[in-house]
Design a protein around this motif. Structure first.
Motif, PDB file in Angstrom:
ATOM      1  N   PRO A   3      27.261  67.780  87.082  1.00 24.14           N
ATOM      2  CA  PRO A   3      26.167  68.092  88.000  1.00 24.14           C
ATOM      3  C   PRO A   3      26.061  69.603  88.180  1.00 24.14           C
ATOM      4  O   PRO A   3      27.052  70.309  88.105  1.00 24.14           O
ATOM      5  N   SER A   4      24.853  70.048  88.414  1.00 22.81           N
ATOM      6  CA  SER A   4      24.624  71.473  88.582  1.00 22.81           C
ATOM      7  C   SER A   4      24.848  71.838  90.046  1.00 22.81           C
ATOM      8  O   SER A   4      23.971  71.701  90.872  1.00 22.81           O
ATOM      9  N   TYR A   5      26.056  72.231  90.362  1.00 22.44           N
ATOM     10  CA  TYR A   5      26.374  72.650  91.714  1.00 22.44           C
ATOM     11  C   TYR A   5      27.452  73.713  91.664  1.00 22.44           C
ATOM     12  O   TYR A   5      28.173  73.843  90.685  1.00 22.44           O
ATOM     13  N   ARG A   6      27.516  74.476  92.707  1.00 27.48           N
ATOM     14  CA  ARG A   6      28.602  75.428  92.885  1.00 27.48           C
ATOM     15  C   ARG A   6      29.371  74.950  94.103  1.00 27.48           C
ATOM     16  O   ARG A   6      28.785  74.559  95.102  1.00 27.48           O
ATOM     17  N   TYR A   7      30.679  74.986  94.031  1.00 29.67           N
ATOM     18  CA  TYR A   7      31.480  74.402  95.090  1.00 29.67           C
ATOM     19  C   TYR A   7      32.566  75.369  95.505  1.00 29.67           C
ATOM     20  O   TYR A   7      33.209  75.967  94.659  1.00 29.67           O
ATOM     21  N   SER A   8      32.771  75.510  96.788  1.00 29.30           N
ATOM     22  CA  SER A   8      33.821  76.370  97.304  1.00 29.30           C
ATOM     23  C   SER A   8      34.606  75.604  98.357  1.00 29.30           C
ATOM     24  O   SER A   8      34.037  75.058  99.286  1.00 29.30           O
ATOM     25  N   LEU A   9      35.911  75.547  98.199  1.00 24.44           N
ATOM     26  CA  LEU A   9      36.739  74.815  99.156  1.00 24.44           C
ATOM     27  C   LEU A   9      36.944  75.578 100.453  1.00 24.44           C
ATOM     28  O   LEU A   9      37.258  74.987 101.462  1.00 24.44           O
ATOM     29  N   MET A 126      25.471  73.039 101.877  1.00 25.39           N
ATOM     30  CA  MET A 126      26.030  72.107 102.848  1.00 25.39           C
ATOM     31  C   MET A 126      27.412  72.567 103.312  1.00 25.39           C
ATOM     32  O   MET A 126      28.288  72.858 102.501  1.00 25.39           O
ATOM     33  N   LEU A 127      27.567  72.606 104.633  1.00 23.68           N
ATOM     34  CA  LEU A 127      28.858  72.872 105.249  1.00 23.68           C
ATOM     35  C   LEU A 127      29.390  71.561 105.819  1.00 23.68           C
ATOM     36  O   LEU A 127      28.671  70.850 106.524  1.00 23.68           O
ATOM     37  N   SER A 128      30.633  71.244 105.507  1.00 25.64           N
ATOM     38  CA  SER A 128      31.282  70.052 106.048  1.00 25.64           C
ATOM     39  C   SER A 128      32.262  70.456 107.133  1.00 25.64           C
ATOM     40  O   SER A 128      33.056  71.383 106.947  1.00 25.64           O
ATOM     41  N   LEU A 129      32.211  69.756 108.251  1.00 21.64           N
ATOM     42  CA  LEU A 129      33.144  69.975 109.358  1.00 21.64           C
ATOM     43  C   LEU A 129      33.816  68.645 109.689  1.00 21.64           C
ATOM     44  O   LEU A 129      33.170  67.601 109.681  1.00 21.64           O
ATOM     45  N   GLY A 130      35.108  68.689 110.003  1.00 20.38           N
ATOM     46  CA  GLY A 130      35.802  67.472 110.415  1.00 20.38           C
ATOM     47  C   GLY A 130      36.516  66.804 109.258  1.00 20.38           C
ATOM     48  O   GLY A 130      37.106  67.459 108.406  1.00 20.38           O
ATOM     49  N   ALA A 131      36.435  65.474 109.215  1.00 19.88           N
ATOM     50  CA  ALA A 131      37.187  64.665 108.264  1.00 19.88           C
ATOM     51  C   ALA A 131      36.839  64.991 106.815  1.00 19.88           C
ATOM     52  O   ALA A 131      35.694  65.301 106.497  1.00 19.88           O
ATOM     53  N   THR A 132      37.829  64.898 105.943  1.00 21.30           N
ATOM     54  CA  THR A 132      37.597  64.990 104.511  1.00 21.30           C
ATOM     55  C   THR A 132      36.932  63.703 104.057  1.00 21.30           C
ATOM     56  O   THR A 132      37.396  62.610 104.382  1.00 21.30           O
ATOM     57  N   ARG A 133      35.815  63.830 103.337  1.00 22.99           N
ATOM     58  CA  ARG A 133      35.097  62.661 102.820  1.00 22.99           C
ATOM     59  C   ARG A 133      34.727  62.894 101.363  1.00 22.99           C
ATOM     60  O   ARG A 133      34.446  64.020 100.951  1.00 22.99           O
ATOM     61  N   ASP A 134      34.697  61.799 100.603  1.00 20.92           N
ATOM     62  CA  ASP A 134      34.253  61.856  99.220  1.00 20.92           C
ATOM     63  C   ASP A 134      32.739  62.016  99.180  1.00 20.92           C
ATOM     64  O   ASP A 134      32.017  61.350  99.916  1.00 20.92           O
ATOM     65  N   PHE A 135      32.272  62.884  98.313  1.00 17.23           N
ATOM     66  CA  PHE A 135      30.854  63.113  98.093  1.00 17.23           C
ATOM     67  C   PHE A 135      30.620  62.822  96.622  1.00 17.23           C
ATOM     68  O   PHE A 135      31.244  63.436  95.750  1.00 17.23           O
ATOM     69  N   LEU A 136      29.756  61.852  96.324  1.00 21.80           N
ATOM     70  CA  LEU A 136      29.569  61.399  94.951  1.00 21.80           C
ATOM     71  C   LEU A 136      28.224  61.837  94.376  1.00 21.80           C
ATOM     72  O   LEU A 136      27.231  61.920  95.105  1.00 21.80           O
ATOM     73  N   HIS A 147      30.388  61.685  89.365  1.00 19.20           N
ATOM     74  CA  HIS A 147      31.390  62.691  89.704  1.00 19.20           C
ATOM     75  C   HIS A 147      31.653  62.601  91.201  1.00 19.20           C
ATOM     76  O   HIS A 147      30.754  62.277  91.972  1.00 19.20           O
ATOM     77  N   SER A 148      32.882  62.905  91.589  1.00 15.17           N
ATOM     78  CA  SER A 148      33.266  62.849  92.994  1.00 15.17           C
ATOM     79  C   SER A 148      33.938  64.155  93.399  1.00 15.17           C
ATOM     80  O   SER A 148      34.706  64.733  92.624  1.00 15.17           O
ATOM     81  N   ILE A 149      33.629  64.591  94.625  1.00 17.66           N
ATOM     82  CA  ILE A 149      34.258  65.782  95.207  1.00 17.66           C
ATOM     83  C   ILE A 149      34.755  65.397  96.592  1.00 17.66           C
ATOM     84  O   ILE A 149      34.020  64.782  97.367  1.00 17.66           O
ATOM     85  N   ALA A 150      35.995  65.743  96.912  1.00 18.88           N
ATOM     86  CA  ALA A 150      36.515  65.535  98.265  1.00 18.88           C
ATOM     87  C   ALA A 150      36.134  66.759  99.086  1.00 18.88           C
ATOM     88  O   ALA A 150      36.659  67.848  98.877  1.00 18.88           O
ATOM     89  N   LEU A 151      35.191  66.588 100.020  1.00 20.95           N
ATOM     90  CA  LEU A 151      34.746  67.700 100.859  1.00 20.95           C
ATOM     91  C   LEU A 151      35.619  67.769 102.109  1.00 20.95           C
ATOM     92  O   LEU A 151      35.587  66.886 102.955  1.00 20.95           O
ATOM     93  N   GLU A 152      36.382  68.828 102.212  1.00 18.90           N
ATOM     94  CA  GLU A 152      37.266  69.044 103.348  1.00 18.90           C
ATOM     95  C   GLU A 152      36.525  69.757 104.471  1.00 18.90           C
ATOM     96  O   GLU A 152      35.495  70.395 104.239  1.00 18.90           O
ATOM     97  N   GLY A 153      37.060  69.683 105.674  1.00 20.83           N
ATOM     98  CA  GLY A 153      36.500  70.426 106.795  1.00 20.83           C
ATOM     99  C   GLY A 153      36.492  71.910 106.493  1.00 20.83           C
ATOM    100  O   GLY A 153      37.503  72.458 106.058  1.00 20.83           O
TER     101      GLY A 153
END
Length: 192
Positions: A3-9, A126-136, A147-153
């Motif tokens: 997928p065409s995305y940029r991701y930063s933990l 998108m900013l994620s706050l709180g629980a870590t959730r899978d984003f598919l 593809h799956s990404i675990a989005l952490e707080g």
């Protein structure tokens, strides 16, 4: 095909320390007007499995799933986060749609953010706050490609222009997740 995305933990901003995240989370919960919307499905109203809030420049209207959401201006608590989103995405945003998931039973089904008012190929931060959730992600033309990404707080996900064109995304149910999560999805609404 990825997928065409940029991701930063992690954000480079000191405003998003764990304590600052917790404060922002509580501020958003108490300061915003949250709605649990319903959708007409198979001839009956069904509650959406999450709460939503919409913030935008005054006078803007965002229509999705048959509902109008009106911008009334930005609260102070989102000023720095908005700047961070714009910096990471390399563009300005005039709205943010927030989703509040009470626990792993709350979810978002497969979709692409492809409303006409977003333009033909929108960039979404998108900013994620709180629980870590899978984003598919799944490819629109071949749903078996996922593809799956675990989005952490505190994590940011920037979906580039081709993401909504080529891919769908979802936040699936996760029964083991007991913690809350709020996602802030920054977007640019075009003039109607």
């Amino acid at each position: 095909m990825e997928p065409s995305y940029r991701y930063s933990l992690a954000c480079s901003s000191s405003e998003l320390t764990p304590l600052a995240q917790a404060r922002l989370f509580e501020q958003l919960k108490s300061a915003l007007v949250w709605e649990q919307e319903s959708l007409l499905m198979f001839g009956r109203d069904v509650l959406v499995p999450r709460r939503v809030a919409f913030i935008a420049d005054r006078g803007l209207c965002y229509r999705y799933t048959g509902k109008d959401h009106y911008g009334k201006g930005w609260p102070n608590c989102l000023a720095e986060i908005r700047k961070q989103a714009e910096y990471l995405a390399g563009q300005s945003f005039n709205s943010v749609l927030l989703n509040w998931y009470q626990n792993g039973d709350d979810y978002m089904g497969w979709h692409a953010d492809n409303e006409t008012i977003l333009g033909p190929a929108p960039v979404i931060a998108m900013l994620s706050l709180g629980a870590t959730r899978d984003f598919l992600f799944r490819l629109k033309k071949n749903h078996s490609v996922k593809h799956s990404i675990a989005l952490e707080g505190g994590s940011w996900l920037v979906m580039s222009a081709s993401t909504q064109v080529l891919w769908q995304h979802c936040l699936p149910k996760r029964k083991r997740v007991q913690e809350e999560r709020i996602s802030l999805t920054f977007r640019t609404l075009l003039n109607p």
